[in-house]
Design an enzyme around this catalytic site. Structure first.
Site, PDB file in Angstrom:
ATOM      1  N   ALA A  21       1.752   5.597  -0.306  1.00 46.23           N
ATOM      2  CA  ALA A  21       0.472   5.965  -0.857  1.00 46.23           C
ATOM      3  C   ALA A  21       1.326   7.112  -1.804  1.00 46.23           C
ATOM      4  O   ALA A  21       2.211   7.198  -1.935  1.00 46.23           O
ATOM      5  CB  ALA A  21       1.224   7.082   0.759  1.00 46.23           C
ATOM      6  N   ASP A  30      13.708  -5.289  -0.002  1.00 45.72           N
ATOM      7  CA  ASP A  30      13.611  -5.145  -0.493  1.00 45.72           C
ATOM      8  C   ASP A  30      13.578  -6.393  -1.765  1.00 45.72           C
ATOM      9  O   ASP A  30      14.825  -7.917  -1.983  1.00 45.72           O
ATOM     10  CB  ASP A  30      15.369  -6.067   0.539  1.00 45.72           C
ATOM     11  CG  ASP A  30      15.871  -4.507   0.790  1.00 45.72           C
ATOM     12  OD1 ASP A  30      15.786  -3.731   0.507  1.00 45.72           O
ATOM     13  OD2 ASP A  30      17.020  -5.170   2.565  1.00 45.72           O
ATOM     14  N   PRO A  63       0.766  -1.091  -0.725  1.00 44.22           N
ATOM     15  CA  PRO A  63       0.043  -0.337  -0.284  1.00 44.22           C
ATOM     16  C   PRO A  63       0.789   1.310  -0.152  1.00 44.22           C
ATOM     17  O   PRO A  63       1.142   1.894   1.047  1.00 44.22           O
ATOM     18  CB  PRO A  63      -0.516   0.017   1.507  1.00 44.22           C
ATOM     19  CG  PRO A  63      -0.044  -1.365   1.806  1.00 44.22           C
ATOM     20  CD  PRO A  63       1.019  -1.563   1.619  1.00 44.22           C
ATOM     21  N   GLN A  93      -6.645   0.111   3.249  1.00 46.90           N
ATOM     22  CA  GLN A  93      -5.678   0.440   4.417  1.00 46.90           C
ATOM     23  C   GLN A  93      -5.696   2.259   5.734  1.00 46.90           C
ATOM     24  O   GLN A  93      -6.179   2.918   4.636  1.00 46.90           O
ATOM     25  CB  GLN A  93      -4.612   0.811   4.418  1.00 46.90           C
ATOM     26  CG  GLN A  93      -3.532   1.133   5.319  1.00 46.90           C
ATOM     27  CD  GLN A  93      -1.958   0.775   5.299  1.00 46.90           C
ATOM     28  OE1 GLN A  93      -1.557   1.811   4.806  1.00 46.90           O
ATOM     29  NE2 GLN A  93      -1.270  -0.206   5.483  1.00 46.90           N
ATOM     30  N   LYS A 142      -0.211  -3.890   8.240  1.00 50.14           N
ATOM     31  CA  LYS A 142       0.866  -3.952   8.995  1.00 50.14           C
ATOM     32  C   LYS A 142       1.507  -2.742   9.349  1.00 50.14           C
ATOM     33  O   LYS A 142       1.586  -1.682   9.912  1.00 50.14           O
ATOM     34  CB  LYS A 142       0.954  -2.470   6.988  1.00 50.14           C
ATOM     35  CG  LYS A 142       2.806  -3.020   6.033  1.00 50.14           C
ATOM     36  CD  LYS A 142       2.229  -2.218   5.238  1.00 50.14           C
ATOM     37  CE  LYS A 142       3.778  -2.669   4.275  1.00 50.14           C
ATOM     38  NZ  LYS A 142       4.612  -1.930   4.794  1.00 50.14           N
ATOM     39  N   ARG A 157       8.431  -0.546  -3.513  1.00 57.79           N
ATOM     40  CA  ARG A 157       9.672  -0.309  -4.464  1.00 57.79           C
ATOM     41  C   ARG A 157       9.596  -0.745  -6.365  1.00 57.79           C
ATOM     42  O   ARG A 157       9.308  -0.094  -6.898  1.00 57.79           O
ATOM     43  CB  ARG A 157      10.575   0.506  -4.228  1.00 57.79           C
ATOM     44  CG  ARG A 157       9.983   2.123  -2.781  1.00 57.79           C
ATOM     45  CD  ARG A 157      11.157   2.306  -1.982  1.00 57.79           C
ATOM     46  NE  ARG A 157      11.646   1.160  -1.253  1.00 57.79           N
ATOM     47  CZ  ARG A 157      12.679   1.560  -0.827  1.00 57.79           C
ATOM     48  NH1 ARG A 157      13.317   1.888  -0.861  1.00 57.79           N
ATOM     49  NH2 ARG A 157      13.099  -0.248   0.050  1.00 57.79           N
ATOM     50  N   CYS A 196       4.166   3.520   8.926  1.00 55.44           N
ATOM     51  CA  CYS A 196       3.895   4.606   7.866  1.00 55.44           C
ATOM     52  C   CYS A 196       5.376   5.408   9.194  1.00 55.44           C
ATOM     53  O   CYS A 196       5.285   5.400   9.934  1.00 55.44           O
ATOM     54  CB  CYS A 196       3.235   5.601   8.008  1.00 55.44           C
ATOM     55  SG  CYS A 196       3.950   7.345   6.881  1.00 55.44           S
TER      56      CYS A 196
END
Length: 323
Positions: free
Chosen positions: A11, A196, A9, A63, A133, A219, A94
């Site tokens: 942002a 990772d 999720p 979320q 999470k 990512r 976060c």
């Protein structure tokens, strides 16, 4: 979930336009970007739009984040009764200061008792499964991942996703998969590992070494939904599919843009799409100069023309070298 691959999720990224592409590229579960509990209750228009779920995206996790029990519970009720999401996820990871200053996000990682209290209240108030999470800890001196995951389980949480970094690390350094393994061994609810996973081989290695039930990809999927598809296939067959060619990347980039235009209008969508286009062209020869052009564009057709012109130029250069 039909497979073990989960879109994280993220942002500012995981809106319906990108989530649907991720689903089409095989993700077993897609997660929406986090929404503030207070913004939901105050009926903030932008935040309410973030609760929209396209049926084609399902199963989907929405979320929410917040630091106050009452507002978190009420926001969870809205997601439970007024959206077609399948899962309510609570953000405890976060690291951004404006979130942690509100006693939300990663701030929870310092207090397993608060985690138990907040999750149990939400679980009791809704019908949909509740997941969490989280990161492995606040800093190197405060790593309570096992205690926090046990608190989630005791409170009735249905699963937990663990990012193997601390809040202080932000997105730097190396993710600690050993902590994720310890969490998996400590609870009976499903554990999804995060951090990772940059290649299909990484996903397999995380499953094998940490024993997780699923892998969350963040990512590595930016501008690269093929990472999701290739990972699903690699986990199923052990075979690594080839990377897409430039033309295929541009086709999907423009599909992404068109869905964003339909969602937000051309002006907003093209502005947002600049960062996505930069991710789609990452690693291509000549990408730096192309980014400068992309960042000056305001129209959908202009951006599409620039991307396709670039592809044709690269094709012509390759043919010239071959001849």
């Amino acid at each position: 979930m039909k497979n073990q691959v989960v879109l994280a999720p993220m942002a500012g990224v995981c809106n319906p336009a990108f989530r649907l592409i991720a689903k089409e590229f095989g993700a077993g579960l897609v997660c929406a970007e986090m929404v503030s509990d207070k913004a939901i209750l105050h009926k903030n228009e932008k935040s309410l739009q973030m609760l929209y779920v396209d049926e084609r995206e399902k199963p989907l996790s929405l979320q929410i984040f917040g630091g106050d029990k009452d507002t978190l519970v009420e926001a969870a009720k809205v997601v439970d009764k007024q959206t077609n999401a399948d899962i309510i996820d609570i953000n405890m990871g976060c690291p951004v200061p404006k979130i942690t200053r509100c006693d939300a996000g990663a701030r929870w990682l310092l207090d397993p008792n608060k985690i138990y209290e907040m999750v149990s209240y939400v679980v009791d108030a809704v019908d949909k499964p509740v997941t969490v999470k989280m990161r492995m800890g606040w800093d190197e001196d405060h790593i309570y991942a096992v205690d926090n995951a046990r608190a989630v389980e005791r409170a009735g949480g249905s699963a937990v996703s663990v990012h193997g970094r601390t809040r202080v690390q932000m997105y730097e350094g190396t993710a600690n998969w050993e902590i994720i393994k310890e969490v998996k061994e400590a609870v009976t609810i499903p554990v999804i590992g995060n951090g990772d996973v940059k290649s299909p081989e990484d996903a397999k290695r995380m499953i094998d070494t940490a024993g997780v039930d699923g892998v969350m990809i963040g990512r590595a999927a930016l501008g690269n939904p093929w990472m999701l598809y290739r990972t699903v296939r690699y986990l199923e067959t052990g075979k690594n599919l080839p990377e897409p060619d430039y033309r295929e990347k541009m086709d999907v980039c423009i599909l992404h843009m068109d869905r964003l235009v339909a969602l937000k209008g051309e002006a907003v969508a093209v502005r947002e799409m600049r960062k996505h286009a930069a991710w789609y062209i990452k690693g291509m020869k000549g990408a730096a100069k192309l980014r400068d052009k992309i960042n000056a564009v305001t129209k959908r057709d202009e951006l599409a023309a620039i991307l396709y012109d670039f592809v044709e130029q690269q094709k012509a250069k390759a043919e010239a070298v071959a001849n």
